[in-house]
Design a protein around this motif. Sequence first.
Motif, PDB file in Angstrom:
ATOM      1  N   ASN A  22       1.056  -1.129   0.057  1.00 44.72           N
ATOM      2  CA  ASN A  22       0.205  -0.024   0.209  1.00 44.72           C
ATOM      3  C   ASN A  22       1.002   1.281   0.037  1.00 44.72           C
ATOM      4  OD1 ASN A  22      -2.075  -1.746   0.685  1.00 44.72           O
ATOM      5  ND2 ASN A  22      -2.020  -1.656   2.718  1.00 44.72           N
ATOM      6  N   GLU A  23       0.443   2.401  -0.757  1.00 43.45           N
ATOM      7  CA  GLU A  23       0.815   3.837  -0.305  1.00 43.45           C
ATOM      8  C   GLU A  23       1.030   3.888   0.960  1.00 43.45           C
ATOM      9  OE1 GLU A  23       0.888   7.845  -2.925  1.00 43.45           O
ATOM     10  OE2 GLU A  23      -0.679   6.206  -3.291  1.00 43.45           O
ATOM     11  N   GLY A  24       2.660   4.622   1.339  1.00 47.21           N
ATOM     12  CA  GLY A  24       2.578   4.622   2.395  1.00 47.21           C
ATOM     13  C   GLY A  24       3.694   3.602   3.559  1.00 47.21           C
ATOM     14  N   GLY A  25       2.747   2.341   3.350  1.00 47.68           N
ATOM     15  CA  GLY A  25       3.009   1.107   3.760  1.00 47.68           C
ATOM     16  C   GLY A  25       4.425   1.225   4.344  1.00 47.68           C
ATOM     17  N   ASP A  26       4.619   0.089   5.185  1.00 47.39           N
ATOM     18  CA  ASP A  26       6.011  -0.180   5.269  1.00 47.39           C
ATOM     19  C   ASP A  26       6.876  -0.820   4.194  1.00 47.39           C
ATOM     20  OD1 ASP A  26       7.968  -1.376   6.970  1.00 47.39           O
ATOM     21  OD2 ASP A  26       7.529  -2.461   7.968  1.00 47.39           O
ATOM     22  N   PRO A  27       8.118   0.063   4.079  1.00 48.33           N
ATOM     23  CA  PRO A  27       8.899  -0.798   2.984  1.00 48.33           C
ATOM     24  C   PRO A  27       9.881  -1.999   3.546  1.00 48.33           C
ATOM     25  CG  PRO A  27      10.317   0.960   3.748  1.00 48.33           C
ATOM     26  CD  PRO A  27       8.867   1.066   4.972  1.00 48.33           C
ATOM     27  N   GLY A  28      10.395  -1.740   4.592  1.00 46.73           N
ATOM     28  CA  GLY A  28      10.314  -3.422   4.476  1.00 46.73           C
ATOM     29  C   GLY A  28       9.554  -4.723   5.219  1.00 46.73           C
ATOM     30  N   ALA A  29       7.816  -5.030   5.216  1.00 46.66           N
ATOM     31  CA  ALA A  29       7.281  -5.484   4.830  1.00 46.66           C
ATOM     32  C   ALA A  29       6.926  -6.111   3.590  1.00 46.66           C
ATOM     33  CB  ALA A  29       5.719  -4.959   5.527  1.00 46.66           C
ATOM     34  N   VAL A  30       7.374  -5.321   2.408  1.00 48.57           N
ATOM     35  CA  VAL A  30       7.107  -5.377   1.011  1.00 48.57           C
ATOM     36  C   VAL A  30       7.851  -6.252   0.610  1.00 48.57           C
ATOM     37  CG1 VAL A  30       6.928  -4.307  -1.201  1.00 48.57           C
ATOM     38  CG2 VAL A  30       6.393  -3.064   0.510  1.00 48.57           C
ATOM     39  N   VAL A  31       9.519  -6.274   1.046  1.00 48.28           N
ATOM     40  CA  VAL A  31      10.369  -6.290   0.750  1.00 48.28           C
ATOM     41  C   VAL A  31      10.392  -7.831   1.347  1.00 48.28           C
ATOM     42  CG1 VAL A  31      13.092  -6.875   0.830  1.00 48.28           C
ATOM     43  CG2 VAL A  31      12.378  -4.448   0.502  1.00 48.28           C
ATOM     44  N   PHE A  32      10.209  -7.548   2.309  1.00 48.04           N
ATOM     45  CA  PHE A  32       9.890  -9.390   2.861  1.00 48.04           C
ATOM     46  C   PHE A  32       8.837 -10.500   2.463  1.00 48.04           C
ATOM     47  CE2 PHE A  32       7.969 -12.523   5.934  1.00 48.04           C
ATOM     48  CZ  PHE A  32       8.600 -13.127   6.706  1.00 48.04           C
ATOM     49  N   ASP A  33       7.616  -9.891   1.915  1.00 47.13           N
ATOM     50  CA  ASP A  33       6.674 -10.464   0.970  1.00 47.13           C
ATOM     51  C   ASP A  33       7.256 -11.299  -0.227  1.00 47.13           C
ATOM     52  OD1 ASP A  33       4.775 -10.574   3.280  1.00 47.13           O
ATOM     53  OD2 ASP A  33       3.538  -8.706   2.403  1.00 47.13           O
ATOM     54  N   ALA A  34       8.116 -10.002  -0.964  1.00 47.09           N
ATOM     55  CA  ALA A  34       8.905 -10.595  -1.960  1.00 47.09           C
ATOM     56  C   ALA A  34       9.859 -11.575  -1.802  1.00 47.09           C
ATOM     57  CB  ALA A  34       9.425  -9.750  -2.326  1.00 47.09           C
ATOM     58  N   VAL A  35      10.784 -11.309  -0.535  1.00 43.69           N
ATOM     59  CA  VAL A  35      11.182 -12.468  -0.394  1.00 43.69           C
ATOM     60  C   VAL A  35      10.966 -13.845  -0.569  1.00 43.69           C
ATOM     61  CG1 VAL A  35      12.732 -13.886   1.202  1.00 43.69           C
ATOM     62  CG2 VAL A  35      13.319 -11.440   0.274  1.00 43.69           C
ATOM     63  N   GLN A  36       9.640 -14.409   0.650  1.00 44.33           N
ATOM     64  CA  GLN A  36       8.481 -15.213   0.419  1.00 44.33           C
ATOM     65  C   GLN A  36       8.178 -15.600  -0.653  1.00 44.33           C
ATOM     66  OE1 GLN A  36       8.077 -16.649   4.136  1.00 44.33           O
ATOM     67  NE2 GLN A  36       9.547 -15.267   4.239  1.00 44.33           N
ATOM     68  N   HIS A  37       7.598 -14.864  -1.466  1.00 42.97           N
ATOM     69  CA  HIS A  37       7.412 -14.532  -2.896  1.00 42.97           C
ATOM     70  C   HIS A  37       7.723 -15.583  -3.586  1.00 42.97           C
ATOM     71  CE1 HIS A  37       4.915 -14.299  -6.693  1.00 42.97           C
ATOM     72  NE2 HIS A  37       5.742 -14.610  -6.721  1.00 42.97           N
ATOM     73  N   ALA A  38       8.981 -15.215  -3.279  1.00 44.14           N
ATOM     74  CA  ALA A  38      10.547 -15.852  -4.500  1.00 44.14           C
ATOM     75  C   ALA A  38      10.784 -17.575  -3.868  1.00 44.14           C
ATOM     76  CB  ALA A  38      11.673 -14.972  -4.612  1.00 44.14           C
ATOM     77  N   SER A  39      11.102 -18.136  -2.645  1.00 50.69           N
ATOM     78  CA  SER A  39      11.253 -18.623  -2.162  1.00 50.69           C
ATOM     79  C   SER A  39      10.262 -19.895  -2.170  1.00 50.69           C
ATOM     80  CB  SER A  39      11.480 -18.321  -0.299  1.00 50.69           C
ATOM     81  OG  SER A  39      11.327 -19.797   0.284  1.00 50.69           O
ATOM     82  N   ALA A  40       8.976 -19.777  -2.297  1.00 51.97           N
ATOM     83  CA  ALA A  40       7.548 -20.521  -2.011  1.00 51.97           C
ATOM     84  C   ALA A  40       7.588 -21.145  -3.070  1.00 51.97           C
ATOM     85  CB  ALA A  40       6.150 -19.630  -1.854  1.00 51.97           C
ATOM     86  N   ARG A  41       8.358 -20.034  -4.943  1.00 54.89           N
ATOM     87  CA  ARG A  41       8.137 -20.555  -6.651  1.00 54.89           C
ATOM     88  C   ARG A  41       9.404 -20.881  -6.910  1.00 54.89           C
ATOM     89  NH1 ARG A  41       4.766 -16.850  -4.272  1.00 54.89           N
ATOM     90  NH2 ARG A  41       2.727 -17.115  -5.493  1.00 54.89           N
ATOM     91  N   GLY A  42      10.271 -20.623  -5.960  1.00 57.88           N
ATOM     92  CA  GLY A  42      12.083 -21.640  -6.700  1.00 57.88           C
ATOM     93  C   GLY A  42      12.034 -20.579  -6.966  1.00 57.88           C
ATOM     94  N   ILE A  43      12.331 -18.825  -7.366  1.00 53.10           N
ATOM     95  CA  ILE A  43      12.940 -18.041  -7.927  1.00 53.10           C
ATOM     96  C   ILE A  43      13.920 -17.329  -6.815  1.00 53.10           C
ATOM     97  CG2 ILE A  43      12.351 -15.170  -9.040  1.00 53.10           C
ATOM     98  CD1 ILE A  43       9.113 -15.916  -8.892  1.00 53.10           C
ATOM     99  N   PRO A  44      15.603 -17.678  -8.079  1.00 54.86           N
ATOM    100  CA  PRO A  44      16.405 -17.304  -6.570  1.00 54.86           C
ATOM    101  C   PRO A  44      17.090 -16.269  -6.667  1.00 54.86           C
ATOM    102  CG  PRO A  44      17.112 -18.011  -8.926  1.00 54.86           C
ATOM    103  CD  PRO A  44      15.536 -17.782  -8.993  1.00 54.86           C
ATOM    104  N   LEU A  45      16.420 -14.373  -7.240  1.00 56.77           N
ATOM    105  CA  LEU A  45      16.471 -13.463  -6.970  1.00 56.77           C
ATOM    106  C   LEU A  45      15.581 -12.281  -6.801  1.00 56.77           C
ATOM    107  CD1 LEU A  45      18.967 -11.068  -7.003  1.00 56.77           C
ATOM    108  CD2 LEU A  45      18.480 -11.252  -9.090  1.00 56.77           C
ATOM    109  N   VAL A  46      15.612 -12.230  -5.702  1.00 59.14           N
ATOM    110  CA  VAL A  46      14.778 -10.371  -5.106  1.00 59.14           C
ATOM    111  C   VAL A  46      15.629  -9.138  -5.774  1.00 59.14           C
ATOM    112  CG1 VAL A  46      13.446  -9.392  -3.729  1.00 59.14           C
ATOM    113  CG2 VAL A  46      13.254 -11.757  -4.048  1.00 59.14           C
TER     114      VAL A  46
END
Length: 436
Positions: free
Chosen positions: A296-320
């Motif tokens: 969300n606009e103005g949200g926590d950037p750390g949470a966005v990066v953490f969600d991206a890492v989880q998303h990549a890990s669950a799908r076997g994508i090696p790089l964020v």
Amino acid sequence: MLIVLIVVICVVAVLVVSGSTFIALARGRSRRSLEQGPEAKASPAALKAPPSRPAAPPRPVQPPRPGQPPRPEAPAQPGAREAGAATQPAPPEAEAPPEAETPPAGVPPEHVEVAPQTEPETEPQLGADAGIEVLERPRFRDRLGRARSLLADQLAGLRRRGKLDQQSWDELEEALVLADVGVSTTELLLKDLKEAARRENLSTSDQLVGALRQELVGRLEGDRQLHMAGDGKTTVWLFVGVNGVGKTTTIGKVALLEDREGTSSVLAAGDTFRAAAADQLGVWAERVGAGFVRGNEGGDPGAVVFDAVQHASARGIPLVLADTAGRLHTKVNLMEELKKVRRVADRPPGSVTEVLLVIDATTGQNGLIQARQFTDAVGVTGIVLTKLDGTAKGGIVVAIAGELGIPIKLVGLGEGPEDVVTFDAEEFVDALLPAD
């Protein structure tokens, strides 16, 4: 009196004869009608009547739903005849569509297998309908014309002098400072060059320029590799920098560069303070065919990066590839927030292997100050120098590598999607100081 009686008798006789004739004609018509049956010719009045409207075409039969018995057809009424059938043929019946297959008993509809539709083979593209034209890698010599021209003009007098003297050293010092190498870096360069001149008995200006080339390549050599995490962890490359240096565009181009080398990625829109940044990064993700996570606009950037890492890990994508909000290096609270983002991105299964500082080459010595502040805050591991083709002062590359010891890993040589390339020290020096 007799005459009147005769007249009356004649009138009566005429009436009797006329009535008999009418009755006989009526009986004859009735007999002919019975002999001809229902297909008798129409009367003159009927022939003069206007033609009736053609019958409407029959409605197509709707297929029954799965599991529902077919609807019985209505029986045709005997003796019914459509108007206008004698003058216009009836249209053919519409062919009913094939009935849908009823799933086996006890199997939910969503589990019914559907045969895949075969499509013609097409040429592979970059990502899903990326539409990005693959061009050749740009060359430093072709893109650094402005910087080469400036340095060549400054060194023209030195080359014409021929003999190496004190004025030659003064002209070399002026050329390096004007190229934005920086005063302190220029002093160190001249010190090392004078020692080399005494050691190797350099006596001409061309020999001095050759020694300068070797010294620059030696100072710019370093670890150019972008490191990946091992042990099954998800690699995170964090991009930092001030506003307006081109971080978001650089991330998209790096994603394209990695995709061409066979590494898929997820783009994390960690710049939650600028909605346009997330939209722009989403466009790049679509063009490259990479994953994309935003908040969300103005949200926590750390949470966005953490969600991206989880998303990549669950799908076997090696790089964020994680974007961050542009911030001034002088704002303490914003730099503290950047430290938090780095800590969150480094949590398992993520591993931050690169913190890449994006610097606009046109800012000159101000980029050196930015690099120093960001290194103290988040431990910068490499520099991405953008817009190097747009400046006449390429010496900032030497200043950053010389004073901070941070390797230049990527450079931007244009506006095209393929114009972010791995830095090559020898090619860079050859572009600035050609041997011919």
